[in-house]
Design a protein around this motif. Structure first.
Motif, short mmCIF file in Angstrom:
data_model
loop_
_atom_site.label_atom_id
_atom_site.label_comp_id
_atom_site.label_asym_id
_atom_site.label_seq_id
_atom_site.Cartn_x
_atom_site.Cartn_y
_atom_site.Cartn_z
N ASP A 1 0.89 -1.41 -0.19
CA ASP A 1 0.56 -0.10 -0.42
C ASP A 1 0.74 1.09 0.30
O ASP A 1 1.49 1.46 0.72
N MET A 2 0.88 1.95 -1.17
CA MET A 2 1.85 3.58 -1.43
C MET A 2 0.89 4.63 -0.14
O MET A 2 -0.66 4.34 -0.43
N ASP B 1 -3.39 2.51 -5.62
CA ASP B 1 -2.24 2.04 -4.73
C ASP B 1 -1.86 0.90 -4.07
O ASP B 1 -1.44 0.98 -3.20
MG LIG Z 1 -2.36 3.83 0.95
#
Ligand SMILES: [Mg+2]
Length: 145
Positions: free
Chosen positions: A9-10, A105
């Motif tokens: 997860d960004m 993302d």
């Molecule tokens: Mg994120």
């Protein structure tokens, strides 16, 4: 047979990417605002600093500014985020072709088949964290299960 799945997860994806392009705002509270010119636009995303000052996703911009007077509001640029999303997936694809995207993302990676080459899930998670940071300039959180 058990499988090794990574959830990548960004962190603060949109705001982080904007700060990358505008180093001058990197140390300020930053929010992405829909329609920044309009008083009633809303907060779409924010960086850690803005979060820490109580700026919430979905808040009305003028209220967010009231809560956080130094708030820098930038318009979203989804084309840019898509490019980063693609570049990140390209890194992930070095470890598996079993990638399931969730939004722009987040991705689930089944790295079971790569463990004999790159090390266990934790090791691959570390490698991915470092590569995304050094190659794209943004950070990701990786969960291993
Ligand atoms: Mg994120």
């Amino acid at each position: 047979m058990s499988r090794t799945i990574l959830h990548v997860d960004m962190n603060n994806c949109y705001a982080s990417i904007e700060c990358l392009y505008r180093p001058e705002i990197r140390n300020s509270p930053v929010a992405l605002g829909s329609d920044p010119e309009a008083r009633h636009g809303i907060v779409l995303a924010q960086n850690y600093i803005a979060k820490g000052m109580g700026v919430k996703t979905g808040a009305v911009l003028w209220q967010a500014k009231q809560k956080c007077p130094g708030l820098v509001i930038v318009p979203p640029d989804f084309k840019k985020y898509l490019i980063f999303s693609r570049m990140a997936r390209e890194i992930y694809s070095d470890y598996t072709n079993q990638i399931e995207a969730f939004g722009i993302d987040e991705n689930w990676l089944d790295v079971t088949g790569a463990e004999h080459i790159f090390g266990d899930g934790e090791k691959i998670a570390d490698t991915i964290r470092q590569r995304v940071k050094s190659e794209l300039g943004v950070t990701v959180s990786v969960g291993v299960s």
